[in-house]
Design a protein around this motif. Structure first.
Motif, mmCIF file in Angstrom:
data_model
loop_
_atom_site.group_PDB
_atom_site.id
_atom_site.type_symbol
_atom_site.label_atom_id
_atom_site.label_comp_id
_atom_site.label_asym_id
_atom_site.label_seq_id
_atom_site.Cartn_x
_atom_site.Cartn_y
_atom_site.Cartn_z
ATOM 1 N N TRP A 120 0.792 -1.227 0.000
ATOM 2 C CA TRP A 120 0.000 0.000 0.000
ATOM 3 C C TRP A 120 0.826 1.280 0.000
ATOM 4 O O TRP A 120 0.400 2.313 -0.521
ATOM 5 C CB TRP A 120 -0.962 0.006 1.181
ATOM 6 N N GLU A 121 2.047 1.234 0.555
ATOM 7 C CA GLU A 121 2.838 2.466 0.631
ATOM 8 C C GLU A 121 3.220 3.009 -0.741
ATOM 9 O O GLU A 121 3.476 4.202 -0.887
ATOM 10 C CB GLU A 121 4.091 2.223 1.473
ATOM 11 N N ARG A 122 3.258 2.144 -1.743
ATOM 12 C CA ARG A 122 3.592 2.608 -3.091
ATOM 13 C C ARG A 122 2.517 3.538 -3.654
ATOM 14 O O ARG A 122 2.771 4.290 -4.589
ATOM 15 C CB ARG A 122 3.778 1.413 -4.039
ATOM 16 N N GLY A 123 1.315 3.461 -3.107
ATOM 17 C CA GLY A 123 0.238 4.314 -3.588
ATOM 18 C C GLY A 123 0.207 5.686 -2.963
ATOM 19 O O GLY A 123 -0.578 6.541 -3.376
ATOM 20 N N LEU A 124 1.063 5.923 -1.969
ATOM 21 C CA LEU A 124 1.084 7.232 -1.327
ATOM 22 C C LEU A 124 1.557 8.292 -2.318
ATOM 23 O O LEU A 124 2.521 8.093 -3.033
ATOM 24 C CB LEU A 124 2.010 7.203 -0.104
ATOM 25 N N GLY A 125 0.869 9.394 -2.336
ATOM 26 C CA GLY A 125 1.247 10.479 -3.242
ATOM 27 C C GLY A 125 0.569 10.416 -4.584
ATOM 28 O O GLY A 125 0.912 11.180 -5.482
ATOM 29 N N THR A 126 -0.406 9.517 -4.742
ATOM 30 C CA THR A 126 -1.111 9.416 -6.018
ATOM 31 C C THR A 126 -1.834 10.717 -6.351
ATOM 32 O O THR A 126 -2.472 11.318 -5.496
ATOM 33 C CB THR A 126 -2.146 8.264 -5.966
ATOM 34 N N VAL A 127 -1.723 11.150 -7.597
ATOM 35 C CA VAL A 127 -2.470 12.313 -8.077
ATOM 36 C C VAL A 127 -3.807 11.795 -8.620
ATOM 37 O O VAL A 127 -3.846 11.119 -9.642
ATOM 38 C CB VAL A 127 -1.706 13.063 -9.192
ATOM 39 N N LEU A 128 -4.872 12.074 -7.918
ATOM 40 C CA LEU A 128 -6.178 11.511 -8.266
ATOM 41 C C LEU A 128 -6.725 12.090 -9.557
ATOM 42 O O LEU A 128 -6.552 13.279 -9.837
ATOM 43 C CB LEU A 128 -7.177 11.764 -7.132
ATOM 44 N N PHE A 129 -7.402 11.223 -10.309
ATOM 45 C CA PHE A 129 -8.052 11.666 -11.537
ATOM 46 C C PHE A 129 -9.417 12.253 -11.224
ATOM 47 O O PHE A 129 -10.170 11.729 -10.407
ATOM 48 C CB PHE A 129 -8.242 10.484 -12.491
ATOM 49 N N HIS A 130 -9.721 13.379 -11.869
ATOM 50 C CA HIS A 130 -11.031 14.008 -11.763
ATOM 51 C C HIS A 130 -11.592 14.156 -13.177
ATOM 52 O O HIS A 130 -10.973 14.818 -14.007
ATOM 53 C CB HIS A 130 -10.937 15.384 -11.102
ATOM 54 N N PRO A 131 -12.718 13.530 -13.486
ATOM 55 C CA PRO A 131 -13.293 13.678 -14.824
ATOM 56 C C PRO A 131 -13.436 15.141 -15.207
ATOM 57 O O PRO A 131 -13.939 15.956 -14.432
ATOM 58 C CB PRO A 131 -14.673 13.010 -14.678
ATOM 59 N N GLY A 132 -12.938 15.469 -16.398
ATOM 60 C CA GLY A 132 -12.992 16.848 -16.851
ATOM 61 C C GLY A 132 -11.803 17.674 -16.421
ATOM 62 O O GLY A 132 -11.765 18.869 -16.667
ATOM 63 N N ALA A 133 -10.792 17.022 -15.805
ATOM 64 C CA ALA A 133 -9.647 17.776 -15.295
ATOM 65 C C ALA A 133 -8.885 18.491 -16.394
ATOM 66 O O ALA A 133 -8.285 19.527 -16.173
ATOM 67 C CB ALA A 133 -8.688 16.848 -14.545
ATOM 68 N N GLY A 134 -8.918 17.943 -17.617
ATOM 69 C CA GLY A 134 -8.218 18.593 -18.724
ATOM 70 C C GLY A 134 -9.123 19.454 -19.563
ATOM 71 O O GLY A 134 -8.742 19.947 -20.617
ATOM 72 N N ASP A 135 -10.367 19.642 -19.107
ATOM 73 C CA ASP A 135 -11.371 20.391 -19.860
ATOM 74 C C ASP A 135 -11.401 21.824 -19.362
ATOM 75 O O ASP A 135 -11.323 22.085 -18.172
ATOM 76 C CB ASP A 135 -12.746 19.741 -19.655
#
Length: 330
Positions: A184-199
Protein backbone atom coordinates in the motif's frame (compact mmCIF):
# COMPACT_ATOMS: atom_id res chain seq x y z
CA UNK A 1 -33.71 12.93 -11.01
CA UNK A 2 -31.50 11.15 -8.46
CA UNK A 3 -29.94 13.10 -5.68
CA UNK A 4 -26.23 13.75 -5.92
CA UNK A 5 -23.99 12.23 -3.30
CA UNK A 6 -20.79 14.11 -2.66
CA UNK A 7 -17.74 11.87 -2.42
CA UNK A 8 -15.98 14.14 0.05
CA UNK A 9 -16.81 11.89 2.99
CA UNK A 10 -14.62 9.20 1.50
CA UNK A 11 -12.16 11.44 -0.28
CA UNK A 12 -8.61 10.66 0.83
CA UNK A 13 -6.84 13.20 2.98
CA UNK A 14 -3.39 13.33 4.57
CA UNK A 15 -3.00 10.26 6.75
CA UNK A 16 -5.82 8.46 4.99
CA UNK A 17 -5.85 6.32 1.90
CA UNK A 18 -5.26 7.33 -1.67
CA UNK A 19 -6.69 5.78 -4.80
CA UNK A 20 -6.03 2.07 -4.87
CA UNK A 21 -4.17 2.18 -1.58
CA UNK A 22 -5.31 1.75 2.00
CA UNK A 23 -4.91 4.10 4.95
CA UNK A 24 -3.30 1.27 6.86
CA UNK A 25 -2.98 -2.50 6.89
CA UNK A 26 -6.73 -3.16 7.03
CA UNK A 27 -8.48 -0.38 5.13
CA UNK A 28 -8.76 0.05 1.37
CA UNK A 29 -10.09 2.94 -0.69
CA UNK A 30 -10.90 1.83 -4.22
CA UNK A 31 -12.27 4.16 -6.89
CA UNK A 32 -14.01 3.38 -10.16
CA UNK A 33 -15.18 5.34 -13.19
CA UNK A 34 -18.93 5.11 -13.81
CA UNK A 35 -21.12 6.76 -16.41
CA UNK A 36 -23.45 9.54 -15.33
CA UNK A 37 -26.39 7.21 -16.02
CA UNK A 38 -24.94 4.43 -13.89
CA UNK A 39 -24.12 6.95 -11.15
CA UNK A 40 -27.82 7.78 -10.97
CA UNK A 41 -28.64 4.10 -10.44
CA UNK A 42 -25.95 3.73 -7.78
CA UNK A 43 -27.20 6.78 -5.88
CA UNK A 44 -30.90 6.05 -6.24
CA UNK A 45 -33.81 8.37 -5.61
CA UNK A 46 -32.95 10.69 -2.77
CA UNK A 47 -29.72 8.77 -2.21
CA UNK A 48 -31.59 5.62 -1.11
CA UNK A 49 -29.51 3.07 -3.02
CA UNK A 50 -26.14 4.29 -1.81
CA UNK A 51 -27.50 4.57 1.73
CA UNK A 52 -28.69 0.96 1.53
CA UNK A 53 -25.29 -0.08 0.21
CA UNK A 54 -23.58 1.49 3.23
CA UNK A 55 -26.00 -0.24 5.60
CA UNK A 56 -25.59 -3.65 3.94
CA UNK A 57 -21.80 -3.64 3.72
CA UNK A 58 -20.55 -1.16 6.30
CA UNK A 59 -18.44 0.68 3.73
CA UNK A 60 -18.16 4.40 3.17
CA UNK A 61 -19.32 5.23 -0.34
CA UNK A 62 -19.87 8.31 -2.46
CA UNK A 63 -20.12 9.52 -6.04
CA UNK A 64 -18.43 12.67 -7.31
CA UNK A 65 -20.56 15.58 -8.45
CA UNK A 66 -21.57 16.10 -12.06
CA UNK A 67 -19.21 18.14 -14.23
CA UNK A 68 -21.17 19.80 -17.08
CA UNK A 69 -20.35 18.22 -20.42
CA UNK A 70 -18.47 15.30 -18.82
CA UNK A 71 -20.10 11.87 -18.99
CA UNK A 72 -18.13 10.07 -16.27
CA UNK A 73 -18.18 10.34 -12.50
CA UNK A 74 -16.03 8.70 -9.83
CA UNK A 75 -17.40 6.15 -7.38
CA UNK A 76 -15.33 5.87 -4.19
CA UNK A 77 -15.69 3.01 -1.72
CA UNK A 78 -13.69 2.63 1.48
CA UNK A 79 -13.60 -0.20 4.01
CA UNK A 80 -12.08 -3.61 4.62
CA UNK A 81 -11.18 -5.56 1.48
CA UNK A 82 -14.03 -8.06 1.79
CA UNK A 83 -16.59 -5.31 2.36
CA UNK A 84 -15.29 -3.24 -0.55
CA UNK A 85 -15.46 -6.31 -2.80
CA UNK A 86 -18.99 -7.10 -1.62
CA UNK A 87 -20.06 -3.49 -2.22
CA UNK A 88 -18.72 -3.53 -5.78
CA UNK A 89 -20.43 -6.87 -6.37
CA UNK A 90 -23.77 -5.45 -5.22
CA UNK A 91 -23.28 -2.36 -7.39
CA UNK A 92 -22.42 -4.37 -10.51
CA UNK A 93 -25.45 -6.63 -9.94
CA UNK A 94 -27.64 -3.55 -9.50
CA UNK A 95 -26.36 -2.01 -12.74
CA UNK A 96 -26.93 -5.25 -14.67
CA UNK A 97 -30.48 -5.53 -13.28
CA UNK A 98 -31.23 -1.90 -14.16
CA UNK A 99 -30.49 -2.38 -17.86
CA UNK A 100 -33.81 -3.48 -19.37
CA UNK A 101 -32.48 -3.15 -22.92
CA UNK A 102 -29.93 -5.89 -22.44
CA UNK A 103 -30.79 -8.96 -24.57
CA UNK A 104 -29.36 -11.13 -21.79
CA UNK A 105 -31.39 -11.69 -18.65
CA UNK A 106 -30.05 -9.95 -15.58
CA UNK A 107 -28.69 -13.09 -13.98
CA UNK A 108 -25.50 -13.87 -12.13
CA UNK A 109 -24.00 -15.26 -15.34
CA UNK A 110 -24.43 -11.98 -17.21
CA UNK A 111 -21.07 -10.59 -18.27
CA UNK A 112 -20.38 -6.94 -17.61
CA UNK A 113 -17.39 -4.77 -16.70
CA UNK A 114 -16.02 -2.43 -14.05
CA UNK A 115 -13.46 0.35 -14.61
CA UNK A 116 -11.21 0.59 -11.56
CA UNK A 117 -8.85 3.52 -10.99
CA UNK A 118 -5.44 2.30 -9.84
CA UNK A 119 -2.33 4.28 -9.00
CA UNK A 120 0.36 3.98 -11.66
CA UNK A 121 2.83 3.08 -8.91
CA UNK A 122 0.68 0.13 -7.86
CA UNK A 123 0.21 -1.39 -11.30
CA UNK A 124 3.32 -3.51 -10.88
CA UNK A 125 1.84 -4.94 -7.69
CA UNK A 126 -1.28 -6.06 -9.54
CA UNK A 127 0.50 -7.31 -12.66
CA UNK A 128 3.35 -9.02 -10.85
CA UNK A 129 6.71 -10.12 -12.23
CA UNK A 130 6.20 -11.44 -15.72
CA UNK A 131 2.44 -11.01 -15.33
CA UNK A 132 2.18 -13.78 -12.73
CA UNK A 133 -0.05 -11.87 -10.29
CA UNK A 134 -2.62 -10.69 -12.82
CA UNK A 135 -2.78 -14.21 -14.30
CA UNK A 136 -3.41 -15.66 -10.84
CA UNK A 137 -6.17 -13.11 -10.16
CA UNK A 138 -7.84 -13.94 -13.47
CA UNK A 139 -7.55 -17.70 -12.94
CA UNK A 140 -8.90 -17.49 -9.39
CA UNK A 141 -11.79 -15.15 -10.13
CA UNK A 142 -12.78 -16.14 -13.65
CA UNK A 143 -12.72 -12.45 -14.63
CA UNK A 144 -10.57 -10.92 -17.34
CA UNK A 145 -8.53 -7.77 -16.73
CA UNK A 146 -7.22 -5.15 -19.13
CA UNK A 147 -4.89 -2.43 -17.86
CA UNK A 148 -4.56 0.85 -19.77
CA UNK A 149 -1.05 1.82 -20.81
CA UNK A 150 -1.43 5.55 -20.18
CA UNK A 151 -2.24 7.57 -17.10
CA UNK A 152 -5.45 9.56 -17.09
CA UNK A 153 -5.23 13.33 -17.74
CA UNK A 154 -3.83 15.46 -14.91
CA UNK A 155 -3.30 12.41 -12.69
CA UNK A 156 -1.10 9.41 -11.97
CA UNK A 157 -3.99 6.93 -12.11
CA UNK A 158 -4.66 4.30 -14.76
CA UNK A 159 -7.79 2.34 -15.62
CA UNK A 160 -8.01 -1.39 -15.03
CA UNK A 161 -11.07 -2.88 -16.70
CA UNK A 162 -12.44 -6.01 -15.04
CA UNK A 163 -14.73 -8.10 -17.26
CA UNK A 164 -16.87 -11.04 -16.24
CA UNK A 165 -19.91 -12.17 -14.32
CA UNK A 166 -21.01 -10.34 -11.17
CA UNK A 167 -19.44 -13.03 -9.00
CA UNK A 168 -16.22 -13.06 -11.01
CA UNK A 169 -15.85 -9.28 -10.74
CA UNK A 170 -16.47 -9.40 -6.99
CA UNK A 171 -13.80 -12.10 -6.55
CA UNK A 172 -11.38 -10.14 -8.74
CA UNK A 173 -11.91 -6.96 -6.70
CA UNK A 174 -11.24 -8.96 -3.54
CA UNK A 175 -7.97 -10.31 -4.98
CA UNK A 176 -6.95 -6.90 -6.32
CA UNK A 177 -7.65 -5.33 -2.94
CA UNK A 178 -5.53 -7.91 -1.13
CA UNK A 179 -2.67 -7.29 -3.56
CA UNK A 180 -2.89 -3.54 -2.98
CA UNK A 181 -2.84 -4.03 0.79
CA UNK A 182 0.45 -5.90 0.54
CA UNK A 183 2.17 -2.92 -1.06
CA UNK A 184 0.00 0.00 0.00
CA UNK A 185 2.84 2.47 0.63
CA UNK A 186 3.59 2.61 -3.09
CA UNK A 187 0.24 4.31 -3.59
CA UNK A 188 1.08 7.23 -1.33
CA UNK A 189 1.25 10.48 -3.24
CA UNK A 190 -1.11 9.42 -6.02
CA UNK A 191 -2.47 12.31 -8.08
CA UNK A 192 -6.18 11.51 -8.27
CA UNK A 193 -8.05 11.67 -11.54
CA UNK A 194 -11.03 14.01 -11.76
CA UNK A 195 -13.29 13.68 -14.82
CA UNK A 196 -12.99 16.85 -16.85
CA UNK A 197 -9.65 17.78 -15.30
CA UNK A 198 -8.22 18.59 -18.72
CA UNK A 199 -11.37 20.39 -19.86
CA UNK A 200 -11.53 24.18 -19.84
CA UNK A 201 -14.90 23.92 -18.11
CA UNK A 202 -13.36 22.13 -15.16
CA UNK A 203 -12.00 23.74 -12.04
CA UNK A 204 -11.11 20.49 -10.37
CA UNK A 205 -8.56 20.14 -7.61
CA UNK A 206 -6.32 17.35 -6.38
CA UNK A 207 -3.87 16.80 -3.59
CA UNK A 208 -0.56 14.99 -3.26
CA UNK A 209 -0.52 13.17 0.05
CA UNK A 210 1.62 10.95 2.21
CA UNK A 211 1.27 9.72 5.79
CA UNK A 212 3.59 12.36 7.15
CA UNK A 213 1.70 15.24 5.60
CA UNK A 214 0.86 16.49 2.15
CA UNK A 215 2.55 17.62 -0.99
CA UNK A 216 -0.19 20.22 -1.03
CA UNK A 217 -3.24 21.00 -3.09
CA UNK A 218 -3.41 22.04 -6.69
CA UNK A 219 -5.73 24.49 -8.32
CA UNK A 220 -6.38 24.62 -12.02
CA UNK A 221 -7.68 27.63 -13.90
CA UNK A 222 -7.81 29.00 -17.41
CA UNK A 223 -6.45 32.43 -16.61
CA UNK A 224 -2.94 33.70 -16.99
CA UNK A 225 -0.39 33.54 -14.21
CA UNK A 226 -0.44 36.50 -11.89
CA UNK A 227 -3.41 35.71 -9.66
CA UNK A 228 -2.97 36.24 -5.90
CA UNK A 229 -0.25 33.96 -4.61
CA UNK A 230 1.35 33.47 -8.02
CA UNK A 231 5.14 33.12 -8.04
CA UNK A 232 7.17 36.15 -8.98
CA UNK A 233 9.78 34.27 -11.01
CA UNK A 234 8.71 33.20 -14.49
CA UNK A 235 10.22 30.71 -16.90
CA UNK A 236 11.81 32.11 -20.08
CA UNK A 237 9.26 33.25 -22.62
CA UNK A 238 8.53 31.24 -25.77
CA UNK A 239 5.80 31.13 -28.42
CA UNK A 240 2.59 30.11 -26.70
CA UNK A 241 -0.23 27.91 -27.99
CA UNK A 242 -3.78 29.16 -27.59
CA UNK A 243 -5.00 26.41 -25.25
CA UNK A 244 -2.79 27.21 -22.26
CA UNK A 245 -3.82 26.13 -18.77
CA UNK A 246 -2.52 27.39 -15.46
CA UNK A 247 -2.21 25.05 -12.50
CA UNK A 248 -0.90 25.82 -9.02
CA UNK A 249 0.45 23.17 -6.69
CA UNK A 250 1.90 23.79 -3.24
CA UNK A 251 4.97 21.87 -2.06
CA UNK A 252 6.44 21.68 1.47
CA UNK A 253 9.42 23.99 1.75
CA UNK A 254 11.77 21.17 2.77
CA UNK A 255 11.03 19.37 -0.52
CA UNK A 256 11.56 22.34 -2.83
CA UNK A 257 15.31 21.90 -3.04
CA UNK A 258 15.03 18.35 -4.37
CA UNK A 259 12.84 19.61 -7.22
CA UNK A 260 15.04 22.56 -8.13
CA UNK A 261 18.30 20.57 -8.00
CA UNK A 262 21.85 21.86 -7.87
CA UNK A 263 22.01 25.12 -9.80
CA UNK A 264 18.42 24.63 -10.95
CA UNK A 265 19.37 21.56 -13.01
CA UNK A 266 16.36 19.39 -12.14
CA UNK A 267 13.64 21.99 -12.58
CA UNK A 268 15.26 23.04 -15.85
CA UNK A 269 15.10 19.44 -17.07
CA UNK A 270 11.45 19.12 -16.04
CA UNK A 271 10.62 22.30 -17.94
CA UNK A 272 12.46 21.02 -21.01
CA UNK A 273 10.89 17.56 -21.00
CA UNK A 274 7.35 18.73 -20.34
CA UNK A 275 7.25 21.91 -22.40
CA UNK A 276 5.47 23.72 -19.56
CA UNK A 277 6.65 26.89 -17.87
CA UNK A 278 7.17 26.27 -14.15
CA UNK A 279 7.78 29.09 -11.70
CA UNK A 280 8.31 28.92 -7.96
CA UNK A 281 7.26 31.37 -5.26
CA UNK A 282 10.17 32.81 -3.30
CA UNK A 283 8.36 32.52 0.02
CA UNK A 284 5.67 30.31 1.63
CA UNK A 285 2.15 31.36 0.66
CA UNK A 286 0.45 30.60 4.00
CA UNK A 287 0.98 29.36 7.54
CA UNK A 288 1.64 25.80 6.36
CA UNK A 289 5.07 26.85 5.12
CA UNK A 290 4.40 25.47 1.64
CA UNK A 291 5.75 27.09 -1.54
CA UNK A 292 3.57 27.60 -4.60
CA UNK A 293 4.59 26.14 -7.96
CA UNK A 294 2.77 27.54 -10.99
CA UNK A 295 2.65 25.37 -14.11
CA UNK A 296 1.59 26.97 -17.41
CA UNK A 297 1.20 25.00 -20.62
CA UNK A 298 -1.10 22.88 -22.72
CA UNK A 299 -3.11 20.20 -20.88
CA UNK A 300 -0.74 17.53 -22.22
CA UNK A 301 2.39 19.46 -21.19
CA UNK A 302 1.02 20.16 -17.73
CA UNK A 303 0.13 16.49 -17.31
CA UNK A 304 3.73 15.53 -18.06
CA UNK A 305 5.08 18.25 -15.79
CA UNK A 306 2.91 17.01 -12.92
CA UNK A 307 4.11 13.47 -13.51
CA UNK A 308 7.77 14.52 -13.52
CA UNK A 309 7.35 16.64 -10.40
CA UNK A 310 5.54 13.82 -8.67
CA UNK A 311 8.26 11.30 -9.57
CA UNK A 312 10.94 13.65 -8.25
CA UNK A 313 9.09 13.97 -4.96
CA UNK A 314 8.65 10.21 -4.70
CA UNK A 315 12.35 9.63 -5.40
CA UNK A 316 13.31 12.08 -2.69
CA UNK A 317 10.89 10.50 -0.24
CA UNK A 318 12.37 7.04 -0.91
CA UNK A 319 15.89 8.43 -0.56
CA UNK A 320 15.06 9.93 2.82
CA UNK A 321 13.39 6.75 4.06
CA UNK A 322 16.44 4.75 2.96
CA UNK A 323 18.76 7.17 4.75
CA UNK A 324 16.72 6.89 7.95
CA UNK A 325 16.74 3.11 7.77
CA UNK A 326 20.53 3.13 7.27
CA UNK A 327 20.94 5.38 10.31
CA UNK A 328 18.80 2.99 12.36
CA UNK A 329 21.03 0.08 11.32
CA UNK A 330 24.18 1.98 12.25
Amino acid sequence: MPSEVDDREVSPSPGRSRSGSPAGPDTLTLRALVSTKDAGVIIGKGGKNVADLRDQTGVKAGVSKVVPGVHDRVLTISGSVDRVAKAYGLIVAQLVASNPTSPISASSSTHTSLRLLISHNLMGTIIGRGGTRIKAIQDNSGARMVASKDMLPQSTERVVEVHGSVEAIERAVDDIGKSLLEDWERGLGTVLFHPGAGDERSGSSRRYSENRGSYGGSRQSNGRPGSPGSPSRQAPSSPQPTNLRTQNISIPSDMVGCIIGRGGSKITEIRRLSGSKISIAKAPHDETGERMFTIVGTPEANEKALFLLYNQLESEKERRVGREQQQDIE
